[in-house]
Design a protein around this motif. Structure first.
Motif, PDB file in Angstrom:
ATOM      1  N   ILE A  87     -38.455 -19.401  17.141  1.00  0.00           N
ATOM      2  CA  ILE A  87     -37.210 -19.562  17.890  1.00  0.00           C
ATOM      3  C   ILE A  87     -37.100 -21.027  18.279  1.00  0.00           C
ATOM      4  CG2 ILE A  87     -35.888 -18.826  19.890  1.00  0.00           C
ATOM      5  CD1 ILE A  87     -36.718 -16.174  19.260  1.00  0.00           C
ATOM      6  N   PHE A  88     -36.114 -21.689  17.713  1.00  0.00           N
ATOM      7  CA  PHE A  88     -35.873 -23.089  18.044  1.00  0.00           C
ATOM      8  C   PHE A  88     -34.958 -23.193  19.251  1.00  0.00           C
ATOM      9  CE2 PHE A  88     -37.534 -25.634  14.524  1.00  0.00           C
ATOM     10  CZ  PHE A  88     -37.803 -24.670  13.582  1.00  0.00           C
ATOM     11  N   GLY A  89     -35.331 -24.025  20.229  1.00  0.00           N
ATOM     12  CA  GLY A  89     -34.443 -24.331  21.342  1.00  0.00           C
ATOM     13  C   GLY A  89     -33.573 -25.516  20.985  1.00  0.00           C
ATOM     14  N   LYS A  90     -33.134 -26.249  21.981  1.00  0.00           N
ATOM     15  CA  LYS A  90     -32.238 -27.379  21.721  1.00  0.00           C
ATOM     16  C   LYS A  90     -32.984 -28.682  21.484  1.00  0.00           C
ATOM     17  CE  LYS A  90     -28.552 -25.142  24.240  1.00  0.00           C
ATOM     18  NZ  LYS A  90     -27.594 -25.181  25.353  1.00  0.00           N
ATOM     19  N   ASP A 113     -31.306 -13.337  14.905  1.00  0.00           N
ATOM     20  CA  ASP A 113     -30.578 -13.282  16.169  1.00  0.00           C
ATOM     21  C   ASP A 113     -29.068 -13.175  15.999  1.00  0.00           C
ATOM     22  OD1 ASP A 113     -32.964 -15.725  17.080  1.00  0.00           O
ATOM     23  OD2 ASP A 113     -32.987 -13.611  17.678  1.00  0.00           O
ATOM     24  N   GLN A 158     -36.602 -32.978  13.575  1.00  0.00           N
ATOM     25  CA  GLN A 158     -35.516 -32.985  12.613  1.00  0.00           C
ATOM     26  C   GLN A 158     -34.851 -34.351  12.622  1.00  0.00           C
ATOM     27  OE1 GLN A 158     -32.448 -30.039  13.176  1.00  0.00           O
ATOM     28  NE2 GLN A 158     -31.872 -30.089  11.019  1.00  0.00           N
ATOM     29  N   TYR A 184     -38.557 -30.505  18.542  1.00  0.00           N
ATOM     30  CA  TYR A 184     -38.520 -29.139  19.048  1.00  0.00           C
ATOM     31  C   TYR A 184     -39.925 -28.686  19.424  1.00  0.00           C
ATOM     32  CZ  TYR A 184     -33.919 -28.856  16.817  1.00  0.00           C
ATOM     33  OH  TYR A 184     -32.619 -29.053  16.443  1.00  0.00           O
ATOM     34  N   TYR A 189     -31.238 -20.026   8.632  1.00  0.00           N
ATOM     35  CA  TYR A 189     -30.801 -20.433   9.958  1.00  0.00           C
ATOM     36  C   TYR A 189     -29.417 -21.067   9.837  1.00  0.00           C
ATOM     37  CZ  TYR A 189     -35.796 -20.430  11.373  1.00  0.00           C
ATOM     38  OH  TYR A 189     -37.103 -20.097  11.646  1.00  0.00           O
ATOM     39  N   GLY A 192     -25.221 -28.523  19.965  1.00  0.00           N
ATOM     40  CA  GLY A 192     -25.409 -27.947  21.293  1.00  0.00           C
ATOM     41  C   GLY A 192     -26.072 -26.585  21.308  1.00  0.00           C
ATOM     42  N   LEU A 193     -26.247 -25.979  20.144  1.00  0.00           N
ATOM     43  CA  LEU A 193     -26.838 -24.632  20.091  1.00  0.00           C
ATOM     44  C   LEU A 193     -28.187 -24.607  19.387  1.00  0.00           C
ATOM     45  CD1 LEU A 193     -23.649 -22.538  19.222  1.00  0.00           C
ATOM     46  CD2 LEU A 193     -24.736 -22.815  21.455  1.00  0.00           C
ATOM     47  N   GLY A 194     -28.591 -25.702  18.785  1.00  0.00           N
ATOM     48  CA  GLY A 194     -29.873 -25.719  18.089  1.00  0.00           C
ATOM     49  C   GLY A 194     -29.843 -24.861  16.837  1.00  0.00           C
ATOM     50  N   LEU A 195     -31.021 -24.466  16.368  1.00  0.00           N
ATOM     51  CA  LEU A 195     -31.131 -23.607  15.192  1.00  0.00           C
ATOM     52  C   LEU A 195     -31.160 -22.156  15.623  1.00  0.00           C
ATOM     53  CD1 LEU A 195     -32.576 -26.365  14.178  1.00  0.00           C
ATOM     54  CD2 LEU A 195     -33.524 -24.895  12.436  1.00  0.00           C
ATOM     55  N   ARG A 196     -30.407 -21.336  14.930  1.00  0.00           N
ATOM     56  CA  ARG A 196     -30.389 -19.908  15.222  1.00  0.00           C
ATOM     57  C   ARG A 196     -30.696 -19.134  13.947  1.00  0.00           C
ATOM     58  NH1 ARG A 196     -24.719 -18.855  17.847  1.00  0.00           N
ATOM     59  NH2 ARG A 196     -24.091 -20.454  16.338  1.00  0.00           N
ATOM     60  N   LEU A 197     -31.578 -18.146  14.086  1.00  0.00           N
ATOM     61  CA  LEU A 197     -32.049 -17.389  12.926  1.00  0.00           C
ATOM     62  C   LEU A 197     -31.025 -16.315  12.555  1.00  0.00           C
ATOM     63  CD1 LEU A 197     -34.406 -16.859  10.962  1.00  0.00           C
ATOM     64  CD2 LEU A 197     -35.342 -15.312  12.688  1.00  0.00           C
TER      65      LEU A 197
END
Lengths: 113, 110
Positions: free
Chosen positions: B99-102, A59, B38, B87, A35, A40-45
């Motif tokens: 899928i993690f959001g904010k 993603d 986190q 989260y 990740y 502001g964008l969080g975690l993205r895979l």
């Protein structure tokens, strides 16, 4: 105690360099994940892998590749680092199945100048 | 995976119960609700998960509404070490991708 380790906590590279981020887990997990995390964008895979030599795009795979030659090791490769790849990179692993919580490493903060 | 909606931030006094809400109105029947947190400068940590029934472990309790469209994570006696981003995630039981959001930034106040 379960453990996911990442090769570096902090890394500074120049634009255009090839960068390798290494992740090792000692839990015999089949699944491993990369990740990135940005404010502001969080975690993205980015990519994940279900088994040795197998990989699946997440993603945001553009600009990255991965390698999984051994079950315990999952490498993220930036072929030609760019400044927009400055980020926190997090590796995780999990066993397959219904209740497969992911265990995360401490992260690598990469700065590309 | 269904989308989740969480408040951006919350405050809670030390020693009180912290109740973190999550809306997941499009959740489907076979999707689980997971919570991770986190702490600053660390990777995310699994807290708890559930399908329909309320769940409790040594870290927290998870309350899921009967229609499953929302849930609440409860930290019964918050401490300063619980300051973190929390989260809420919904995912299929056979889908390994999360899928993690904010998330919600929880501040525990002394």
């Amino acid at each position: 105690d379960v453990k996911v380790t990442q090769s570096s906590r902090y890394l500074v590279k120049r634009t255009g360099e090839k960068v390798f981020l290494e992740c090792v887990q000692d839990m015999d997990h089949e699944n491993m994940f990369w990740y990135r995390q940005d404010p502001g964008l969080g975690l993205r895979l980015i990519y994940f892998s279900y088994d040795v030599k197998m990989k699946e795009k997440g993603d945001i795979p553009e600009g990255y590749s991965v390698s999984r030659e051994k079950k315990e090791r999952f490498s993220l490769i930036l072929e030609s680092a760019s400044t927009n790849q400055t980020s926190m990179y997090l590796c995780a692993s999990s066993s397959p199945g219904v209740f497969n919580e992911q265990y995360f490493g401490p992260g690598t903060r990469l700065t590309v100048t | 995976d269904a989308k989740t909606t969480q408040p951006t931030s919350m405050d809670c006094a030390e020693g009180r119960a912290a109740n973190l809400p999550c809306n997941h109105s499009t959740i489907s029947g076979n999707e689980y609700v997971y919570w991770y947190r986190q702490i600053h400068s660390q990777g995310p940590q699994y807290i708890i998960h559930g399908l329909k029934n309320n769940e409790t472990n040594e870290m927290a309790s998870l309350i899921i509404t009967e229609d499953r469209k929302s849930s609440t994570l409860i930290l019964p006696h918050a401490t300063l070490r619980d300051t973190a981003v929390y989260y809420c995630i919904v995912r299929l039981n056979r889908d390994d991708k999360i899928i993690f959001g904010k998330g919600t930034r929880l501040h525990i106040l002394p």
